[in-house]
Motif scaffolding. Structure first.
Motif, mmCIF file in Angstrom:
data_model
loop_
_atom_site.group_PDB
_atom_site.id
_atom_site.type_symbol
_atom_site.label_atom_id
_atom_site.label_comp_id
_atom_site.label_asym_id
_atom_site.label_seq_id
_atom_site.Cartn_x
_atom_site.Cartn_y
_atom_site.Cartn_z
ATOM 1 N N VAL A 98 11.626 -76.759 49.270
ATOM 2 C CA VAL A 98 12.160 -78.124 49.326
ATOM 3 C C VAL A 98 13.237 -78.333 48.257
ATOM 4 C CG1 VAL A 98 11.607 -80.567 49.020
ATOM 5 C CG2 VAL A 98 10.061 -79.100 50.322
ATOM 6 N N VAL A 99 12.949 -77.904 47.030
ATOM 7 C CA VAL A 99 13.918 -78.099 45.944
ATOM 8 C C VAL A 99 15.186 -77.286 46.194
ATOM 9 C CG1 VAL A 99 14.337 -77.881 43.475
ATOM 10 C CG2 VAL A 99 12.090 -78.604 44.294
ATOM 11 N N LEU A 100 15.027 -76.039 46.632
ATOM 12 C CA LEU A 100 16.199 -75.218 46.953
ATOM 13 C C LEU A 100 17.007 -75.840 48.088
ATOM 14 C CD1 LEU A 100 14.669 -71.629 46.729
ATOM 15 C CD2 LEU A 100 16.473 -72.561 45.273
ATOM 16 N N SER A 101 16.320 -76.460 49.026
ATOM 17 C CA SER A 101 17.003 -77.115 50.141
ATOM 18 C C SER A 101 17.816 -78.307 49.669
ATOM 19 C CB SER A 101 15.984 -77.547 51.203
ATOM 20 O OG SER A 101 15.326 -76.431 51.761
ATOM 21 N N VAL A 146 25.802 -70.383 45.301
ATOM 22 C CA VAL A 146 24.772 -70.073 44.306
ATOM 23 C C VAL A 146 23.384 -70.323 44.888
ATOM 24 C CG1 VAL A 146 23.786 -70.817 42.099
ATOM 25 C CG2 VAL A 146 26.249 -70.488 42.311
ATOM 26 N N ALA A 147 23.217 -71.462 45.566
ATOM 27 C CA ALA A 147 21.916 -71.789 46.151
ATOM 28 C C ALA A 147 21.515 -70.777 47.223
ATOM 29 C CB ALA A 147 21.947 -73.205 46.740
ATOM 30 N N PHE A 148 22.464 -70.378 48.069
ATOM 31 C CA PHE A 148 22.173 -69.391 49.107
ATOM 32 C C PHE A 148 21.775 -68.048 48.498
ATOM 33 C CE2 PHE A 148 24.325 -70.943 53.268
ATOM 34 C CZ PHE A 148 23.681 -72.163 53.137
ATOM 35 N N ALA A 149 22.433 -67.677 47.404
ATOM 36 C CA ALA A 149 22.101 -66.420 46.739
ATOM 37 C C ALA A 149 20.682 -66.461 46.182
ATOM 38 C CB ALA A 149 23.102 -66.137 45.618
ATOM 39 N N VAL A 150 20.300 -67.604 45.637
ATOM 40 C CA VAL A 150 18.939 -67.750 45.125
ATOM 41 C C VAL A 150 17.935 -67.725 46.274
ATOM 42 C CG1 VAL A 150 17.363 -69.263 43.866
ATOM 43 C CG2 VAL A 150 19.720 -69.015 43.098
ATOM 44 N N LEU A 156 12.693 -75.637 39.262
ATOM 45 C CA LEU A 156 12.787 -74.338 39.922
ATOM 46 C C LEU A 156 12.524 -73.201 38.941
ATOM 47 C CD1 LEU A 156 15.928 -74.671 42.241
ATOM 48 C CD2 LEU A 156 13.557 -74.329 42.971
ATOM 49 N N PRO A 157 11.866 -72.119 39.381
ATOM 50 C CA PRO A 157 11.722 -70.930 38.525
ATOM 51 C C PRO A 157 13.044 -70.203 38.367
ATOM 52 C CG PRO A 157 10.813 -70.512 40.708
ATOM 53 C CD PRO A 157 11.184 -71.968 40.674
ATOM 54 N N ASP A 158 13.060 -69.095 37.653
ATOM 55 C CA ASP A 158 14.320 -68.458 37.273
ATOM 56 C C ASP A 158 14.958 -67.593 38.366
ATOM 57 O OD1 ASP A 158 14.342 -69.600 34.767
ATOM 58 O OD2 ASP A 158 13.146 -67.989 33.901
ATOM 59 N N TYR A 159 14.190 -66.991 39.236
ATOM 60 C CA TYR A 159 14.698 -66.106 40.298
ATOM 61 C C TYR A 159 15.679 -65.063 39.758
ATOM 62 C CZ TYR A 159 12.746 -69.499 43.605
ATOM 63 O OH TYR A 159 11.908 -70.314 44.304
ATOM 64 N N ALA A 167 22.496 -62.893 57.674
ATOM 65 C CA ALA A 167 23.383 -62.561 56.558
ATOM 66 C C ALA A 167 22.595 -62.219 55.302
ATOM 67 C CB ALA A 167 24.345 -63.720 56.285
ATOM 68 N N ALA A 168 21.549 -63.001 55.017
ATOM 69 C CA ALA A 168 20.755 -62.774 53.811
ATOM 70 C C ALA A 168 20.031 -61.435 53.844
ATOM 71 C CB ALA A 168 19.749 -63.906 53.625
ATOM 72 N N ALA A 169 19.705 -60.946 55.048
ATOM 73 C CA ALA A 169 18.915 -59.720 55.178
ATOM 74 C C ALA A 169 19.673 -58.471 54.754
ATOM 75 C CB ALA A 169 18.439 -59.562 56.622
ATOM 76 N N PHE A 170 20.987 -58.545 54.638
ATOM 77 C CA PHE A 170 21.772 -57.353 54.318
ATOM 78 C C PHE A 170 21.834 -57.054 52.827
ATOM 79 C CE2 PHE A 170 23.496 -58.430 58.527
ATOM 80 C CZ PHE A 170 23.378 -57.198 59.144
ATOM 81 N N ASP A 171 21.386 -58.005 51.962
ATOM 82 C CA ASP A 171 21.530 -57.778 50.520
ATOM 83 C C ASP A 171 20.646 -58.760 49.767
ATOM 84 O OD1 ASP A 171 22.452 -57.188 47.941
ATOM 85 O OD2 ASP A 171 24.060 -58.658 48.111
ATOM 86 N N LYS A 172 19.646 -58.273 49.036
ATOM 87 C CA LYS A 172 18.720 -59.129 48.308
ATOM 88 C C LYS A 172 19.302 -59.707 47.022
ATOM 89 C CE LYS A 172 14.953 -59.983 50.445
ATOM 90 N NZ LYS A 172 14.567 -61.398 50.675
ATOM 91 N N VAL A 173 20.434 -59.186 46.563
ATOM 92 C CA VAL A 173 21.081 -59.771 45.396
ATOM 93 C C VAL A 173 21.601 -61.168 45.726
ATOM 94 C CG1 VAL A 173 23.046 -59.569 43.810
ATOM 95 C CG2 VAL A 173 21.667 -57.562 44.364
ATOM 96 N N GLY A 174 22.032 -61.341 46.971
ATOM 97 C CA GLY A 174 22.505 -62.643 47.411
ATOM 98 C C GLY A 174 23.972 -62.689 47.767
#
Length: 392
Positions: free
Chosen positions: A17-20, A122-126, A185-188, A319-326
């Motif tokens: 929710v917060v990330l959203s 930034v949010a999408f990367a997190v 939010l935690p640090d991720y 798109a997110a599935a190709f790289d966990k760094v973001g």
């Protein structure tokens, strides 16, 4: 101070929710695009194409910001970047309440978009660092459609009373809410892989580019029509008493699509949900040709809202599935903004030279092309997922 506050669980519902809210703050103007375009046109007395240009400048700026995030995300301290971006957006929104010049407002909204686009990147990367990014993207759409529905229902009647300033004050207020939620939010960290998730795979550029094209086309097709959906209803002879509640209800019901994504996830893979939802979207979008029939206009709005909210989390999840760094998630955000910006700009041009039937036909073609582009990467990732499960 933020270190003393309780942090939500990294992969829990509260974090989603917060990330959203954080991601939505960077593009909330997109969720109230129809109210923004119509409000600017009515409040400033300008042509729809000029209002569409201002709105498109906002989203093109967001695309530039999202693209910058692709390259900067490894080097940014995301919490500090998000805080600075939210404060910058609030400042620009407050300044926008005092501007009536179309050229100045266009430049100002371009700057706002660049800041917001960086925030979304930034949010999408997190989000990509969470265990279930598809589900978080689903929650993102729940927030966007829920709050956006309130905006589309409540803001247009307020513009004649308070002027266009009310539109920008609403945007500033949402950013302030997101800023207040950020410390929880935690640090991720990049170094910490999601526990229990699939192993990181090398970036496959061909399917990634196909995914990027699918996101661009899908967002352009949907937003090209959605930005002028109020004017489409008026042109068809419908009253604001029908249009306003219809758009508000459609946005609220659209959250159903996102809830389904949260519940279903990828248990059926990605290919079937994407293919079926986009195919149905093409059919429902074509129904806007009969917007002169109130029941059809209402049903088409509700249908496209639900399908949009269902399909786009899967496309962004691709798109997110190709790289966990973001980085690829941020790239997906960039292509999303390009589509959201290009749709209204193209539709504004078509309205000046063709009319609403042409706008609807082009939207249908863009959506169909998006479905075709998405099949290749979806099939590839589904095969990889099945291979991983078979070895466990």
């Amino acid at each position: 101070m933020s270190a003393r506050l309780p942090r939500v669980a990294p992969d829990g519902l509260a974090a989603a929710v917060v990330l959203s809210f954080l991601a939505t703050a960077g593009l909330f103007y997109v969720n109230i695009m129809a109210a923004l375009v119509t409000g600017l046109s009515d409040g400033l007395g300008i042509k729809p194409s000029s209002a569409g240009l201002i709105a498109s400048a906002n989203v093109y700026g967001a695309a530039a910001g999202a693209l910058a995030a692709v390259f900067l995300i490894r080097h940014l301290r995301w919490r500090i970047a998000a805080t600075a971006a939210l404060c910058g957006m609030i400042a620009v929104d407050l300044i926008s309440t005092r501007i009536t010049s179309v050229p100045l407002l266009t430049v100002l909204r371009l700057c706002h978009g660049m800041i917001g686009g960086l925030l979304v990147g930034v949010a999408f990367a997190v989000i990509a660092r969470t265990r279930f990014p598809d589900r978080v993207f689903g929650m993102l759409l729940v927030v966007q459609f829920g709050i956006g529905g309130i905006g589309l229902w409540a803001l247009p009647p307020l513009v004649p009373v308070y002027g266009t300033a009310i539109l920008f004050l609403a945007l500033a207020a949402f950013s302030a809410v997101a800023l207040a939620m950020l410390p929880f939010l935690p640090d991720y960290p990049i170094e910490a892989p999601a526990q229990g998730g699939a192993p990181t795979i090398p970036i496959a550029w061909k399917p990634l580019l196909a995914t990027a094209a699918a996101i661009l086309l899908f967002q352009a097709g949907n937003m090209g029509l959605a930005a002028f959906i109020i004017a489409l209803g008026r042109n068809a002879g419908l009253s604001q008493d029908v249009i306003g509640p219809t758009l508000g209800t459609a946005n609220w019901l659209g959250a159903i699509g996102s809830v389904l994504v949260i519940v279903i996830g990828t248990r059926f893979g990605r290919t079937k949900p994407i293919a079926i939802s986009i195919a149905v979207t093409v059919f429902v979008t074509a129904a806007f040709h009969r917007s002169d029939i109130p029941a059809v206009y209402i049903a088409a709005n509700i249908g496209t809202a639900i399908l949009w909210a269902f399909a786009i989390p899967y496309l962004l999840g691709l798109a997110a599935a190709f790289d966990k760094v973001g980085r690829t998630a941020a790239l997906g955000g960039f292509m999303s903004k390009m589509g959201l910006a290009s749709g209204p700009l193209l539709s504004g041009f078509l309205l000046d030279h063709g009319g609403y039937p042409v706008v609807i036909d082009v939207a249908v073609l863009l959506l169909a092309a998006s479905g075709v582009a998405a099949l290749f990467p979806a099939l590839l990732l589904d095969r990889r997922q099945r291979a991983i499960l078979s070895t466990q």
